[in-house]
Scaffold this motif. Structure first.
Motif, PDB file in Angstrom:
ATOM      1  N   PHE A 187     -12.715  -0.012  -5.163  1.00 40.33           N
ATOM      2  CA  PHE A 187     -13.152  -0.855  -4.052  1.00 40.33           C
ATOM      3  C   PHE A 187     -12.938  -0.106  -2.745  1.00 40.33           C
ATOM      4  CE2 PHE A 187     -12.400  -3.749  -0.561  1.00 40.33           C
ATOM      5  CZ  PHE A 187     -13.511  -4.577  -0.647  1.00 40.33           C
ATOM      6  N   LEU A 188     -13.944  -0.174  -1.842  1.00 47.84           N
ATOM      7  CA  LEU A 188     -13.850   0.510  -0.558  1.00 47.84           C
ATOM      8  C   LEU A 188     -14.139  -0.426   0.604  1.00 47.84           C
ATOM      9  CD1 LEU A 188     -15.872   2.413  -2.592  1.00 47.84           C
ATOM     10  CD2 LEU A 188     -15.394   4.060  -0.793  1.00 47.84           C
ATOM     11  N   MET A 189     -13.356  -0.312   1.643  1.00 50.02           N
ATOM     12  CA  MET A 189     -13.748  -0.786   2.968  1.00 50.02           C
ATOM     13  C   MET A 189     -13.146   0.219   3.956  1.00 50.02           C
ATOM     14  SD  MET A 189     -13.464  -4.441   4.975  1.00 50.02           S
ATOM     15  CE  MET A 189     -11.740  -4.293   5.447  1.00 50.02           C
ATOM     16  N   LEU A 233      -6.833  -5.639 -10.392  1.00 54.76           N
ATOM     17  CA  LEU A 233      -6.400  -4.347 -10.943  1.00 54.76           C
ATOM     18  C   LEU A 233      -7.252  -3.175 -10.460  1.00 54.76           C
ATOM     19  CD1 LEU A 233      -5.449  -5.101 -14.688  1.00 54.76           C
ATOM     20  CD2 LEU A 233      -3.916  -4.808 -12.741  1.00 54.76           C
ATOM     21  N   LYS A 234      -7.816  -3.294  -9.268  1.00 51.17           N
ATOM     22  CA  LYS A 234      -8.676  -2.222  -8.763  1.00 51.17           C
ATOM     23  C   LYS A 234      -7.958  -1.414  -7.672  1.00 51.17           C
ATOM     24  CE  LYS A 234     -11.856  -3.716 -11.443  1.00 51.17           C
ATOM     25  NZ  LYS A 234     -12.193  -2.965 -12.682  1.00 51.17           N
ATOM     26  N   PRO A 235      -8.042  -0.084  -7.730  1.00 49.64           N
ATOM     27  CA  PRO A 235      -7.547   0.732  -6.619  1.00 49.64           C
ATOM     28  C   PRO A 235      -8.469   0.569  -5.425  1.00 49.64           C
ATOM     29  CG  PRO A 235      -8.716   2.113  -8.185  1.00 49.64           C
ATOM     30  CD  PRO A 235      -8.675   0.735  -8.788  1.00 49.64           C
ATOM     31  N   VAL A 236      -7.923   0.714  -4.221  1.00 51.93           N
ATOM     32  CA  VAL A 236      -8.715   0.453  -3.017  1.00 51.93           C
ATOM     33  C   VAL A 236      -8.647   1.637  -2.062  1.00 51.93           C
ATOM     34  CG1 VAL A 236      -8.373  -2.046  -3.215  1.00 51.93           C
ATOM     35  CG2 VAL A 236      -6.785  -0.681  -1.831  1.00 51.93           C
ATOM     36  N   ILE A 237      -9.689   1.750  -1.239  1.00 57.92           N
ATOM     37  CA  ILE A 237      -9.730   2.749  -0.175  1.00 57.92           C
ATOM     38  C   ILE A 237     -10.003   2.021   1.133  1.00 57.92           C
ATOM     39  CG2 ILE A 237     -10.936   4.763   0.755  1.00 57.92           C
ATOM     40  CD1 ILE A 237     -11.679   5.514  -2.117  1.00 57.92           C
ATOM     41  N   GLY A 238      -9.113   2.201   2.105  1.00 57.97           N
ATOM     42  CA  GLY A 238      -9.263   1.568   3.399  1.00 57.97           C
ATOM     43  C   GLY A 238      -9.147   2.585   4.513  1.00 57.97           C
ATOM     44  N   GLY A 239      -9.426   2.145   5.726  1.00 56.84           N
ATOM     45  CA  GLY A 239      -9.379   3.029   6.879  1.00 56.84           C
ATOM     46  C   GLY A 239      -8.050   2.956   7.612  1.00 56.84           C
ATOM     47  N   ASP A 285     -14.171  12.835  -0.492  1.00 56.34           N
ATOM     48  CA  ASP A 285     -13.070  13.542  -1.162  1.00 56.34           C
ATOM     49  C   ASP A 285     -12.107  12.560  -1.817  1.00 56.34           C
ATOM     50  OD1 ASP A 285     -14.139  15.919  -0.302  1.00 56.34           O
ATOM     51  OD2 ASP A 285     -12.735  16.191   1.355  1.00 56.34           O
ATOM     52  N   THR A 286     -11.824  11.459  -1.139  1.00 63.47           N
ATOM     53  CA  THR A 286     -10.894  10.468  -1.686  1.00 63.47           C
ATOM     54  C   THR A 286     -11.472   9.791  -2.919  1.00 63.47           C
ATOM     55  OG1 THR A 286     -10.026  10.073   0.537  1.00 63.47           O
ATOM     56  CG2 THR A 286      -9.538   8.420  -1.126  1.00 63.47           C
ATOM     57  N   LYS A 305       0.168   3.979  -3.219  1.00 64.64           N
ATOM     58  CA  LYS A 305       0.678   3.126  -4.302  1.00 64.64           C
ATOM     59  C   LYS A 305      -0.356   2.119  -4.793  1.00 64.64           C
ATOM     60  CE  LYS A 305       5.519   3.563  -2.861  1.00 64.64           C
ATOM     61  NZ  LYS A 305       6.728   2.834  -2.425  1.00 64.64           N
ATOM     62  N   THR A 306      -0.987   1.394  -3.866  1.00 64.79           N
ATOM     63  CA  THR A 306      -2.024   0.433  -4.264  1.00 64.79           C
ATOM     64  C   THR A 306      -3.418   0.922  -3.896  1.00 64.79           C
ATOM     65  OG1 THR A 306      -2.002  -0.810  -2.185  1.00 64.79           O
ATOM     66  CG2 THR A 306      -0.371  -1.420  -3.851  1.00 64.79           C
ATOM     67  N   GLY A 307      -3.476   2.010  -3.140  1.00 60.17           N
ATOM     68  CA  GLY A 307      -4.758   2.557  -2.712  1.00 60.17           C
ATOM     69  C   GLY A 307      -4.534   3.731  -1.795  1.00 60.17           C
ATOM     70  N   VAL A 308      -5.585   4.105  -1.078  1.00 57.28           N
ATOM     71  CA  VAL A 308      -5.534   5.263  -0.188  1.00 57.28           C
ATOM     72  C   VAL A 308      -6.125   4.877   1.161  1.00 57.28           C
ATOM     73  CG1 VAL A 308      -6.226   7.673   0.131  1.00 57.28           C
ATOM     74  CG2 VAL A 308      -5.827   6.798  -2.181  1.00 57.28           C
ATOM     75  N   LEU A 309      -5.457   5.323   2.238  1.00 53.01           N
ATOM     76  CA  LEU A 309      -5.967   5.140   3.596  1.00 53.01           C
ATOM     77  C   LEU A 309      -6.535   6.457   4.102  1.00 53.01           C
ATOM     78  CD1 LEU A 309      -3.033   3.004   5.045  1.00 53.01           C
ATOM     79  CD2 LEU A 309      -5.308   2.182   4.424  1.00 53.01           C
ATOM     80  N   VAL A 310      -7.713   6.399   4.719  1.00 51.86           N
ATOM     81  CA  VAL A 310      -8.378   7.620   5.179  1.00 51.86           C
ATOM     82  C   VAL A 310      -8.831   7.466   6.625  1.00 51.86           C
ATOM     83  CG1 VAL A 310      -9.242   8.132   2.853  1.00 51.86           C
ATOM     84  CG2 VAL A 310     -10.693   6.874   4.444  1.00 51.86           C
ATOM     85  N   ASP A 311      -9.048   8.583   7.288  1.00 50.81           N
ATOM     86  CA  ASP A 311      -9.740   8.586   8.574  1.00 50.81           C
ATOM     87  C   ASP A 311     -11.222   8.403   8.264  1.00 50.81           C
ATOM     88  OD1 ASP A 311     -11.027   9.042  10.944  1.00 50.81           O
ATOM     89  OD2 ASP A 311     -10.017  10.925  11.404  1.00 50.81           O
TER      90      ASP A 311
END
Length: 392
Positions: free
Chosen positions: A287-289, A314-320, A348-349, A333-339
């Motif tokens: 999941f992404l936002m 149970l989904k990994p997430v990507i946020g800003g 890349d993430t 731990k629960t997802g990844v934060l990116v610029d």
């Protein structure tokens, strides 16, 4: 001691929006609550939902008024005075118009007033200007009203550390500001088998699914995810990006997808029902936002309930790395934060996560457990009750 709340919210279900969902969920869990909200066609003027009583009153903006919301203030004020006699505390869903009225009613009735702040409305003040002399005067009084309301409120609830910092920077006493995160329902949002009807409808057989759910707007990063898709597809040709949400920005997103030559790999879906939301989360692999704060823009993500909903499935997430999202996503731990200003960061993430299924699974498990332990609507309501008991 059972606390009796008078809750004020111009907007309420069936309207949509993060702060509306939050207020709906906590009001249904706070105990004895009388909620004043706007009349909606097809809904009764009064209704009971357990201990929650919803009273719908006339609240409409009028074009010939300056400001147009003046009738809302007057009607909500007199209705609030009438219904506040038996209340122990007044709870406002936003700073204006509800918080302004809640403060006045609280002062007259000598009852404590608590107002909820979501972040975007305070951040917006930095950029609020008027097009002409009348607008400039309205903006001046609006800013004054917001800060006077916050300074005279007995307690201010912030949805994230980001929002709390905005309030303290604006001069609100730190001890008055309490952080209460929004939550979600891990019973509604839980892992289950992928819905074969949706798979067939969207053509997702054998696909790796990336998903975004939310209003279509630049700050939520759907556009940057589409720009990241060419790089993602080079590493994972079976990837498909499902975009769920409504708004005029959808036309721009489709144009971006054409420009990037990835239109066949993007599936656009209008806003879905609450019942179908869980099925959409369970369709995806990631999941992404990837939200971002645009330059010279007041638009910012105050928290991000969608991250909790996805984690609960149970989904990994990507946020800003923007706004209050670092409170919603436990980075690493629960997802990844990116610029999220740079599409390559998103690509890349995504590719890194997709190449490590064990890590994705671990993030999903950790995310759901984190929701169960700390981020349910019951947790939100219990914290508000705890703080209000200390107040009164």
């Amino acid at each position: 001691m059972e606390i009796k709340f008078l809750a004020l919210s111009e907007l309420y279900v069936p309207q949509k929006g993060g702060h509306i969902i939050w207020f709906y969920e906590i009001c249904n869990r706070l105990g004895k609550v009388k909620l004043l909200t706007r009349k909606e066609e097809g809904y009764p003027d009064k209704e009971m939902s357990g201990p929650l009583e919803v009273v719908r009153v006339f609240m409409r903006r009028v074009n010939w008024c300056v400001p147009q919301s003046l009738p809302i203030y007057f009607n909500l004020f007199f209705t609030g005075l009438k219904h506040s006699r038996g209340a122990d505390v007044i709870l406002s869903a936003r700073v204006i118009p509800e918080g302004c009225i809640g403060t006045l009613v609280g002062l007259i009735r000598r009852k404590p007033h608590v107002v909820i702040v979501h972040g975007e409305e305070i951040n917006r003040l930095k950029y609020l200007t008027g097009r002409n002399a009348i607008n400039q005067l309205v903006v001046f009084f609006k800013k004054k009203t917001i800060w006077l309301t916050l300074k005279h409120a007995d307690m201010v609830i912030a949805n994230s550390i980001f929002t709390r910092n905005l309030l303290v920077e604006g001069g609100i006493a730190p001890e008055k500001v309490k952080i209460v995160h929004p939550g979600t329902d891990p019973e509604q949002f839980q892992p289950k088998e992928k819905n074969p009807r949706l798979i067939k409808k969207l053509g997702l057989e054998g696909k790796v699914v990336l998903l975004s759910i939310g209003r279509l707007t630049p700050r939520k990063g759907q556009d940057m995810t589409i720009r990241a898709l060419p790089a993602i597809l080079r590493a994972c040709p079976d990837a498909v990006y499902v975009v769920v949400g409504g708004g005029d920005y959808g036309k721009t997103l489709q144009q971006i997808a054409r420009e990037e030559d990835v239109l066949e790999s993007v599936k656009f879906c209008d806003a879905v029902s609450d019942e179908d939301l869980s099925d959409f989360y369970n369709l995806c692999d990631v999941f992404l936002m990837p939200n971002r704060t645009l330059e010279n823009s007041a638009d910012v993500e105050g928290f991000g309930i969608v991250f909790l909903e996805a984690n609960a499935c149970l989904k990994p997430v990507i946020g800003g790395l923007s706004g209050g999202v670092p409170d919603a996503v436990d980075h690493g731990k629960t997802g990844v934060l990116v610029d999220a200003n740079i599409p390559d960061n998103i690509a890349d993430t995504v590719v890194t996560l997709l190449s490590d299924p064990d890590k994705m699974e671990a993030m999903g498990r950790t995310g759901r457990q984190r929701v169960i332990d700390n981020f349910t609507w019951n947790h939100s309501a219990e914290k508000i009750q705890q703080y209000v008991k200390q107040l009164i």
